[in-house]
Design an enzyme around this catalytic site. Sequence first.
Site, PDB file in Angstrom:
ATOM      1  N   GLY A  21      -1.811   3.325  -0.326  1.00  0.00           N
ATOM      2  CA  GLY A  21      -1.214   2.312  -1.192  1.00  0.00           C
ATOM      3  C   GLY A  21       0.156   2.690  -1.750  1.00  0.00           C
ATOM      4  N   ILE A  22       0.366   2.328  -3.012  1.00  0.00           N
ATOM      5  CA  ILE A  22       1.669   2.518  -3.672  1.00  0.00           C
ATOM      6  C   ILE A  22       2.002   4.005  -3.779  1.00  0.00           C
ATOM      7  CG2 ILE A  22       2.877   2.247  -5.893  1.00  0.00           C
ATOM      8  CD1 ILE A  22       1.218  -0.388  -6.257  1.00  0.00           C
ATOM      9  N   ASN A  91      -0.105   7.345 -11.107  1.00  0.00           N
ATOM     10  CA  ASN A  91      -0.273   6.133 -10.308  1.00  0.00           C
ATOM     11  C   ASN A  91      -1.733   5.752 -10.089  1.00  0.00           C
ATOM     12  OD1 ASN A  91       0.391   4.212  -7.914  1.00  0.00           O
ATOM     13  ND2 ASN A  91      -0.848   5.831  -6.960  1.00  0.00           N
ATOM     14  N   TYR A 157      -8.999  -4.922 -16.926  1.00  0.00           N
ATOM     15  CA  TYR A 157      -7.838  -4.398 -16.193  1.00  0.00           C
ATOM     16  C   TYR A 157      -6.554  -4.642 -16.999  1.00  0.00           C
ATOM     17  CZ  TYR A 157      -4.487  -3.553 -12.410  1.00  0.00           C
ATOM     18  OH  TYR A 157      -3.444  -3.064 -11.660  1.00  0.00           O
ATOM     19  N   PRO A 187       4.653  -3.803 -11.396  1.00  0.00           N
ATOM     20  CA  PRO A 187       4.735  -4.682 -10.227  1.00  0.00           C
ATOM     21  C   PRO A 187       3.872  -5.933 -10.400  1.00  0.00           C
ATOM     22  CG  PRO A 187       3.873  -2.481  -9.665  1.00  0.00           C
ATOM     23  CD  PRO A 187       3.785  -2.648 -11.150  1.00  0.00           C
TER      24      PRO A 187
HETATM   25  P1  NAI Z   1      -5.059   1.793  -3.914  1.00  0.00           P
HETATM   26  O1  NAI Z   1      -6.498   1.515  -4.126  1.00  0.00           O
HETATM   27  O2  NAI Z   1      -4.437   1.429  -2.608  1.00  0.00           O
HETATM   28  O3  NAI Z   1      -4.750   3.357  -4.177  1.00  0.00           O
HETATM   29  C1  NAI Z   1      -5.190   3.978  -5.356  1.00  0.00           C
HETATM   30  C2  NAI Z   1      -5.566   5.423  -5.078  1.00  0.00           C
HETATM   31  O4  NAI Z   1      -6.060   5.999  -6.308  1.00  0.00           O
HETATM   32  C3  NAI Z   1      -6.684   5.578  -4.035  1.00  0.00           C
HETATM   33  O5  NAI Z   1      -6.287   6.446  -2.992  1.00  0.00           O
HETATM   34  C4  NAI Z   1      -7.855   6.144  -4.837  1.00  0.00           C
HETATM   35  O6  NAI Z   1      -8.674   7.045  -4.078  1.00  0.00           O
HETATM   36  C5  NAI Z   1      -7.143   6.856  -5.980  1.00  0.00           C
HETATM   37  N1  NAI Z   1      -8.062   7.063  -7.120  1.00  0.00           N
HETATM   38  C6  NAI Z   1      -8.976   6.206  -7.618  1.00  0.00           C
HETATM   39  N2  NAI Z   1      -9.670   6.791  -8.607  1.00  0.00           N
HETATM   40  C7  NAI Z   1      -9.166   8.028  -8.758  1.00  0.00           C
HETATM   41  C8  NAI Z   1      -9.474   9.122  -9.623  1.00  0.00           C
HETATM   42  N3  NAI Z   1     -10.497   9.052 -10.504  1.00  0.00           N
HETATM   43  N4  NAI Z   1      -8.735  10.241  -9.530  1.00  0.00           N
HETATM   44  C9  NAI Z   1      -7.736  10.353  -8.593  1.00  0.00           C
HETATM   45  N5  NAI Z   1      -7.426   9.367  -7.731  1.00  0.00           N
HETATM   46  C10 NAI Z   1      -8.133   8.218  -7.817  1.00  0.00           C
HETATM   47  O7  NAI Z   1      -4.298   1.061  -5.122  1.00  0.00           O
HETATM   48  P2  NAI Z   1      -2.741   0.694  -5.298  1.00  0.00           P
HETATM   49  O8  NAI Z   1      -2.610  -0.770  -5.145  1.00  0.00           O
HETATM   50  O9  NAI Z   1      -1.895   1.610  -4.522  1.00  0.00           O
HETATM   51  O10 NAI Z   1      -2.577   0.988  -6.867  1.00  0.00           O
HETATM   52  C11 NAI Z   1      -1.872   2.082  -7.401  1.00  0.00           C
HETATM   53  C12 NAI Z   1      -1.522   1.762  -8.849  1.00  0.00           C
HETATM   54  O11 NAI Z   1      -0.707   0.592  -8.901  1.00  0.00           O
HETATM   55  C13 NAI Z   1      -2.733   1.467  -9.738  1.00  0.00           C
HETATM   56  O12 NAI Z   1      -2.547   2.045 -11.003  1.00  0.00           O
HETATM   57  C14 NAI Z   1      -2.706  -0.052  -9.839  1.00  0.00           C
HETATM   58  O13 NAI Z   1      -3.344  -0.523 -11.013  1.00  0.00           O
HETATM   59  C15 NAI Z   1      -1.210  -0.310  -9.849  1.00  0.00           C
HETATM   60  N6  NAI Z   1      -0.828  -1.677  -9.477  1.00  0.00           N
HETATM   61  C16 NAI Z   1      -1.247  -2.209  -8.292  1.00  0.00           C
HETATM   62  C17 NAI Z   1      -0.929  -3.506  -7.965  1.00  0.00           C
HETATM   63  C18 NAI Z   1      -1.428  -4.166  -6.705  1.00  0.00           C
HETATM   64  O14 NAI Z   1      -1.409  -5.400  -6.639  1.00  0.00           O
HETATM   65  N7  NAI Z   1      -1.838  -3.412  -5.680  1.00  0.00           N
HETATM   66  C19 NAI Z   1      -0.076  -4.331  -8.854  1.00  0.00           C
HETATM   67  C20 NAI Z   1       0.337  -3.660 -10.054  1.00  0.00           C
HETATM   68  C21 NAI Z   1      -0.020  -2.362 -10.330  1.00  0.00           C
END
Ligand code: NAI
Length: 294
Positions: A21-22, A91, A157, A187
């Site tokens: 992801g991000i 993140n 959330y 974002p």
């Molecule tokens: P994603 O699910 O693709 O990646 C998140 C990563 O965090 C995963 O690899 C997961 O294994 C890891 N993770 C989860 N729990 C964990 C823990 N306890 N300790 C360590 N790592 C852990 O999600 P994404 O979309 O990349 O999100 C990243 C950040 O961006 C998050 O904080 C999310 O809330 C934020 N965000 C995402 C948006 C979206 O639409 N995708 C929009 C705005 C913010």
Amino acid sequence: MAKQHRILTGQVAAITGAARGIGRATAQAFLREGMKVAIGDLDLATAQQTAKELGHGTVAFELDVTQRESVKAFLDGAEAQLGPIDVLVNNAGIMQVGHTIWEEDDATTQRMIDINVNGVMHGVKEIVPRFLARGRGHVVNVASTAGKGGFPGGGTYCGTKHYVVGLTEALRAELRGTGVEVSCVMPVVVNTELASGLTETRGVKTVQPDDVAGEIVSALQDLRFDVFVPRSVAGITKVMNLLPRNGREGLSRALKADQVLMQIDEGKRAAYELRASKSDPSLEAGDPTRQLTP
Ligand code: NAI
């Protein structure tokens, strides 16, 4: 005076939740700038695979942001292998949505607080003293536009992301004049597994993880605090805030923003919800109705 544009080459970055992801896109963008990167993730196998694919000496660590000792061990490990950290990107986060607040099971509520709230807080508490000791460093907290509003189906959330925005605002004021910088990333919906099966709004298009990563790089280079992605959201937020509450809420409904986190495609979200429900090792996986077979 022209604004300073910082060169990032050689800087060391640690990114939480960067297996995918991000976080992963941000690691890649940092490497393109010549930075050295440590990625930490609960999913060690995927983090190791990502580090291998990204190359350029990227190192991967197992990390559970809900545990402060685990965050400390990640930072210690990254510094042992790459040198003092210049940038920490908090993140890691999860998003479990589609229920009203009163219907959401307690484990799901607690899990989002443990990861999105405590995870960021642990990162800040562990990194800031290290940065202050060197009189430099940049904390990047990944919040969301959900940290600026309230969207049905995503009460917890949104609450966790408001915490990240509030904490980051306070941190900026606390660190003023110390040489340590702070950015708050907000974002809209980003095309990652976390956002699978969401309803699109009428006004703002989904962005890509690379778009967020590019804005984080630019925030480090130009020392920007508010990092809206896309940038146009800054203007939209300003205009929305000028409207009286009824007008603001009416516009939100007209843009279908009130449906994004409630009218979800359960089938498309099943695999993500199952993964998210296992993201806090100290808790049971939670509501079995959310653990649908992908
Ligand atoms: P994603 O699910 O693709 O990646 C998140 C990563 O965090 C995963 O690899 C997961 O294994 C890891 N993770 C989860 N729990 C964990 C823990 N306890 N300790 C360590 N790592 C852990 O999600 P994404 O979309 O990349 O999100 C990243 C950040 O961006 C998050 O904080 C999310 O809330 C934020 N965000 C995402 C948006 C979206 O639409 N995708 C929009 C705005 C913010």
